[in-house]
Design a protein around this motif. Structure first.
Motif, PDB file in Angstrom:
ATOM      1  N   GLU A  39       6.617  -3.112  -8.273  1.00 16.95           N
ATOM      2  CA  GLU A  39       6.934  -3.619  -9.243  1.00 16.95           C
ATOM      3  C   GLU A  39       8.293  -4.399  -9.541  1.00 16.95           C
ATOM      4  OE1 GLU A  39       4.617  -5.361 -12.228  1.00 16.95           O
ATOM      5  OE2 GLU A  39       3.078  -3.582 -10.657  1.00 16.95           O
ATOM      6  N   GLU A  40       9.083  -3.340  -9.214  1.00 17.86           N
ATOM      7  CA  GLU A  40      10.659  -3.976  -8.954  1.00 17.86           C
ATOM      8  C   GLU A  40      10.327  -5.493  -8.280  1.00 17.86           C
ATOM      9  OE1 GLU A  40      13.029  -0.607  -8.042  1.00 17.86           O
ATOM     10  OE2 GLU A  40      12.526   0.150 -10.246  1.00 17.86           O
TER      11      GLU A  40
ATOM     12  N   GLU B  79       1.263  -1.567   0.207  1.00 18.05           N
ATOM     13  CA  GLU B  79       0.336   0.385   0.119  1.00 18.05           C
ATOM     14  C   GLU B  79       1.010   1.419   0.266  1.00 18.05           C
ATOM     15  OE1 GLU B  79      -2.461   0.022   3.087  1.00 18.05           O
ATOM     16  OE2 GLU B  79      -3.465  -1.837   2.542  1.00 18.05           O
ATOM     17  N   LYS B  80       2.081   0.772   1.042  1.00 21.93           N
ATOM     18  CA  LYS B  80       2.446   2.096   1.059  1.00 21.93           C
ATOM     19  C   LYS B  80       4.025   2.549   0.031  1.00 21.93           C
ATOM     20  CE  LYS B  80       0.752   3.189   5.385  1.00 21.93           C
ATOM     21  NZ  LYS B  80       1.434   3.558   7.056  1.00 21.93           N
ATOM     22  N   ALA B  81       4.460   1.742  -0.614  1.00 22.61           N
ATOM     23  CA  ALA B  81       5.394   1.367  -1.492  1.00 22.61           C
ATOM     24  C   ALA B  81       5.043   2.300  -3.059  1.00 22.61           C
ATOM     25  CB  ALA B  81       5.879   0.497  -1.070  1.00 22.61           C
ATOM     26  N   PRO B  82       6.000   2.679  -3.056  1.00 22.88           N
ATOM     27  CA  PRO B  82       5.758   3.184  -5.038  1.00 22.88           C
ATOM     28  C   PRO B  82       5.288   2.227  -5.396  1.00 22.88           C
ATOM     29  CG  PRO B  82       7.694   3.766  -3.433  1.00 22.88           C
ATOM     30  CD  PRO B  82       7.426   3.378  -2.766  1.00 22.88           C
ATOM     31  N   ALA B  83       4.659   2.385  -6.631  1.00 25.01           N
ATOM     32  CA  ALA B  83       4.082   1.059  -7.018  1.00 25.01           C
ATOM     33  C   ALA B  83       5.604   0.862  -8.280  1.00 25.01           C
ATOM     34  CB  ALA B  83       2.787   1.563  -8.737  1.00 25.01           C
ATOM     35  N   LYS B  84       6.328   2.118  -8.700  1.00 27.49           N
ATOM     36  CA  LYS B  84       7.566   1.050  -9.313  1.00 27.49           C
ATOM     37  C   LYS B  84       8.195   0.259  -8.708  1.00 27.49           C
ATOM     38  CE  LYS B  84      11.522   2.813 -12.211  1.00 27.49           C
ATOM     39  NZ  LYS B  84      12.379   4.063 -11.534  1.00 27.49           N
ATOM     40  N   LEU B  85       8.251  -0.092  -6.980  1.00 27.50           N
ATOM     41  CA  LEU B  85       8.949   0.066  -5.997  1.00 27.50           C
ATOM     42  C   LEU B  85       8.762  -1.515  -5.948  1.00 27.50           C
ATOM     43  CD1 LEU B  85      11.051  -0.630  -4.350  1.00 27.50           C
ATOM     44  CD2 LEU B  85      10.249   0.449  -2.623  1.00 27.50           C
TER      45      LEU B  85
END
Length: 74
Positions: A50-51, A42-48
């Protein structure tokens, strides 16, 4: 044609593969735990996120390949 089993030390190769497998399974567990943590997702950036999913997939593939190599030597 040269048989591969004559070129490698089977026991050393199995030991190396088992060490690699342990490391890959540890990474697999770490990425799985991160992605199973709702707060991280929920809190991490979407890019992170996905990585991390991509790293999880790579760890799964690596683990499967190592297991195949171990089975081929066994």
């Amino acid at each position: 044609f040269i048989p591969m089993m004559e070129l490698i030390d089977r026991e050393k190769e199995l030991a190396r593969l088992n060490k690699e497998l342990t490391k890959a399974e540890k990474e697999l567990g770490m990425f799985t735990n991160q992605l199973n943590n709702p707060k991280f997702v929920e809190k991490a950036p979407a890019k992170l996120v996905e990585e991390t999913r991509a790293k999880l997939a790579a760890a799964q593939e690596k683990t499967a390949k190592i297991k195949e190599s171990i089975a081929a030597l066994g």
